[in-house]
Design a protein around this motif. Structure first.
Motif, PDB file in Angstrom:
ATOM      1  N   HIS A  84      10.058 -26.706  -8.689  1.00  0.00           N
ATOM      2  CA  HIS A  84      10.303 -26.941 -10.108  1.00  0.00           C
ATOM      3  C   HIS A  84      11.633 -27.659 -10.319  1.00  0.00           C
ATOM      4  O   HIS A  84      12.658 -27.264  -9.777  1.00  0.00           O
ATOM      5  N   LEU A  85      11.602 -28.731 -11.131  1.00  0.00           N
ATOM      6  CA  LEU A  85      12.809 -29.416 -11.577  1.00  0.00           C
ATOM      7  C   LEU A  85      12.792 -29.461 -13.098  1.00  0.00           C
ATOM      8  O   LEU A  85      11.855 -30.001 -13.695  1.00  0.00           O
ATOM      9  N   ARG A  86      13.818 -28.878 -13.709  1.00  0.00           N
ATOM     10  CA  ARG A  86      13.877 -28.871 -15.172  1.00  0.00           C
ATOM     11  C   ARG A  86      14.855 -29.929 -15.669  1.00  0.00           C
ATOM     12  O   ARG A  86      15.994 -29.997 -15.213  1.00  0.00           O
ATOM     13  N   LEU A  87      14.377 -30.760 -16.594  1.00  0.00           N
ATOM     14  CA  LEU A  87      15.215 -31.772 -17.215  1.00  0.00           C
ATOM     15  C   LEU A  87      15.683 -31.270 -18.572  1.00  0.00           C
ATOM     16  O   LEU A  87      14.927 -30.613 -19.298  1.00  0.00           O
ATOM     17  N   GLY A  88      16.919 -31.583 -18.923  1.00  0.00           N
ATOM     18  CA  GLY A  88      17.445 -31.217 -20.223  1.00  0.00           C
ATOM     19  C   GLY A  88      17.365 -32.377 -21.197  1.00  0.00           C
ATOM     20  O   GLY A  88      16.996 -33.501 -20.838  1.00  0.00           O
ATOM     21  N   THR A  89      17.698 -32.111 -22.445  1.00  0.00           N
ATOM     22  CA  THR A  89      17.742 -33.172 -23.453  1.00  0.00           C
ATOM     23  C   THR A  89      18.956 -34.050 -23.187  1.00  0.00           C
ATOM     24  O   THR A  89      20.085 -33.546 -23.110  1.00  0.00           O
ATOM     25  N   PRO A  90      18.766 -35.359 -23.024  1.00  0.00           N
ATOM     26  CA  PRO A  90      19.916 -36.226 -22.742  1.00  0.00           C
ATOM     27  C   PRO A  90      20.851 -36.326 -23.946  1.00  0.00           C
ATOM     28  O   PRO A  90      20.449 -36.115 -25.087  1.00  0.00           O
ATOM     29  N   ALA A  91      22.099 -36.646 -23.680  1.00  0.00           N
ATOM     30  CA  ALA A  91      23.083 -36.792 -24.746  1.00  0.00           C
ATOM     31  C   ALA A  91      22.757 -38.006 -25.615  1.00  0.00           C
ATOM     32  O   ALA A  91      22.204 -39.003 -25.134  1.00  0.00           O
ATOM     33  N   LEU A  92      23.088 -37.909 -26.895  1.00  0.00           N
ATOM     34  CA  LEU A  92      22.824 -39.011 -27.819  1.00  0.00           C
ATOM     35  C   LEU A  92      23.468 -40.304 -27.341  1.00  0.00           C
ATOM     36  O   LEU A  92      22.855 -41.385 -27.394  1.00  0.00           O
ATOM     37  N   ASP A  93      24.718 -40.213 -26.889  1.00  0.00           N
ATOM     38  CA  ASP A  93      25.422 -41.416 -26.451  1.00  0.00           C
ATOM     39  C   ASP A  93      24.736 -42.058 -25.252  1.00  0.00           C
ATOM     40  O   ASP A  93      24.704 -43.291 -25.128  1.00  0.00           O
ATOM     41  N   ALA A  94      24.166 -41.239 -24.368  1.00  0.00           N
ATOM     42  CA  ALA A  94      23.477 -41.784 -23.196  1.00  0.00           C
ATOM     43  C   ALA A  94      22.215 -42.524 -23.610  1.00  0.00           C
ATOM     44  O   ALA A  94      21.892 -43.593 -23.068  1.00  0.00           O
ATOM     45  N   VAL A  95      21.479 -41.980 -24.569  1.00  0.00           N
ATOM     46  CA  VAL A  95      20.265 -42.644 -25.058  1.00  0.00           C
ATOM     47  C   VAL A  95      20.626 -43.941 -25.775  1.00  0.00           C
ATOM     48  O   VAL A  95      19.988 -44.982 -25.578  1.00  0.00           O
ATOM     49  N   ALA A  96      21.648 -43.894 -26.612  1.00  0.00           N
ATOM     50  CA  ALA A  96      22.073 -45.100 -27.329  1.00  0.00           C
ATOM     51  C   ALA A  96      22.525 -46.182 -26.356  1.00  0.00           C
ATOM     52  O   ALA A  96      22.196 -47.368 -26.527  1.00  0.00           O
ATOM     53  N   GLU A  97      23.270 -45.782 -25.325  1.00  0.00           N
ATOM     54  CA  GLU A  97      23.738 -46.755 -24.332  1.00  0.00           C
ATOM     55  C   GLU A  97      22.561 -47.416 -23.618  1.00  0.00           C
ATOM     56  O   GLU A  97      22.586 -48.626 -23.346  1.00  0.00           O
TER      57      GLU A  97
END
Length: 389
Positions: free
Chosen positions: A162-175
């Motif tokens: 199992h590998l769990r991914l978290g919600t990415p940071a807003l700045d990372a998505v915008a970048e």
């Protein structure tokens, strides 16, 4: 350049996957990626598949060699990607996958099966995969994706790493939107925030004015719910808009699928009446397209519920005085109106009503009845005098 470049905000997951690629002889052959919508679980699975097939052993996952490219675009002969638009993955499809898993790679190092919607495996379909997940052939790798561990039966998840991914940071998505798609920075930050860090939704909001307009309409619904009549009208609009959008896309797909069936069977598309065997195949296509349309309608409604819940969430945060950035930062006047009209307990009740509607849709409840019940539960408790229907 790397196939992992679009996996934003998931450094730990990237490190685990690159380490596994470097030591394939000791690698787990059945993986399960979980994470909230937009976290990138499907991107992680595809990138991992590309890195495993990559020709560059010094820089696996180079992103430029033919195996990397064909894997990422979905045309590698040894990488099967299952991304269903139906409500469930049926047992017949699962048996086909189990059979494919037993075959040797044609040109790549691995036979890889990516199930992007493993949470849609019904119980019989999941059971059909148990043996191959527990003891896959030496050159076979399973990559399953689901929102949470609880979305899969325990016998499936116990057979996977199992590998769990978290919600990415807003700045990372915008970048990412700026770097990959050339979006103007202020628009990229608006879209990332409004999409709650869901990369796919953020891109759509950043590039499609119609998507932004639809979202503004949905987030404006709470203050219109002053009575039963308004609640029922809002429900009808949400369901009808979703149905219209689904039918528009499915209609094009259905026409193409029908033409392809007629071509494969050598039938005359202009004939007024088709032979019985052709009609049987066309009936299968029609039934499948109906299931696809129903799923697309549910997905569109679910997206509207996500936007709607963000308003009540923002109103609750605003009323609490917490220093947390609002999802609807550009519509704070509307959020303040909702916060003034509902107590914290009532706002929590609104969020629970939306969550209940989601559960009922997953259980195949009639969309209009489900959304009507939800909208009635969301009627403003302190509407202006004389505004109630």
């Amino acid at each position: 350049m790397s196939v992992f470049d679009e996996l934003v905000g998931q450094e730990r997951v990237r490190a685990v996957l690159t380490s596994a690629v470097a030591r394939p002889e000791s690698m787990t052959h059945s993986w399960l990626f979980t994470g909230p919508p937009g976290s990138g679980r499907s991107i992680a699975a595809r990138a991992f598949a590309a890195a495993l097939q990559c020709q560059d052993r010094e820089n696996p996952g180079c992103g430029v060699c033919p195996p990397c490219h064909t894997t990422m675009v979905g045309s590698h002969p040894d990488v099967t990607v299952v991304a269903t638009s139906e409500t469930f993955i049926r047992v017949e499809r699962a048996r086909e996958l189990a059979l494919a898993a037993a075959s040797r790679p044609v040109s790549g190092r691995w036979r890889i099966l990516v199930v992007e919607d493993a949470d849609r495996l019904n119980e019989q379909a999941a059971d059909a995969l148990l043996k191959t997940l527990e003891e896959p052939p030496p050159r076979t790798v399973w990559l399953l994706c689901a929102p949470t561990l609880d979305d899969l039966i325990v016998t499936v998840r116990s057979r996977c790493r199992h590998l769990r991914l978290g919600t990415p940071a807003l700045d990372a998505v915008a970048e990412l939107l700026v770097r990959r798609d050339g979006i103007e920075p202020s628009m990229a930050h608006y879209a990332a925030r409004a999409a709650q860090s869901h990369v796919g939704v953020a891109k759509r909001l950043a590039t499609d004015e119609a998507a932004r307009s639809r979202r503004r309409w949905v987030t404006g619904i709470p203050m219109t719910l002053t009575g039963v009549g308004q609640a029922l009208a809002a429900a009808a609009s949400v369901v009808q808009e979703a149905a219209t959008a689904a039918e528009a896309v499915t209609g094009e797909d259905a026409a193409q699928a029908r033409a392809e069936v007629l071509r494969q069977l050598g039938a005359d598309p202009a004939a007024r009446t088709q032979p019985p065997e052709v009609r049987a195949h066309l009936k299968q296509v029609e039934d499948e397209q109906k299931r696809v349309a129903r799923r697309r309608q549910h997905d569109s409604i679910d997206a509207a519920l996500t936007d709607l819940s963000s308003v009540y969430r923002d109103a609750l945060v605003l009323g609490s005085g917490a220093h947390v950035e609002a999802v609807n930062a550009s519509e704070l006047d509307m959020v303040r109106d909702v916060a003034r009209s509902m107590s914290p307990e009532e706002l929590l009740g609104a969020l629970e009503a939306i969550a209940l509607a989601r559960d009922r849709l997953v259980a195949n409840g009639a969309p209009l009845l489900v959304i009507e019940a939800m909208m009635v539960a969301l009627i403003l408790p302190r509407a202006p005098m004389g505004a109630r229907a």
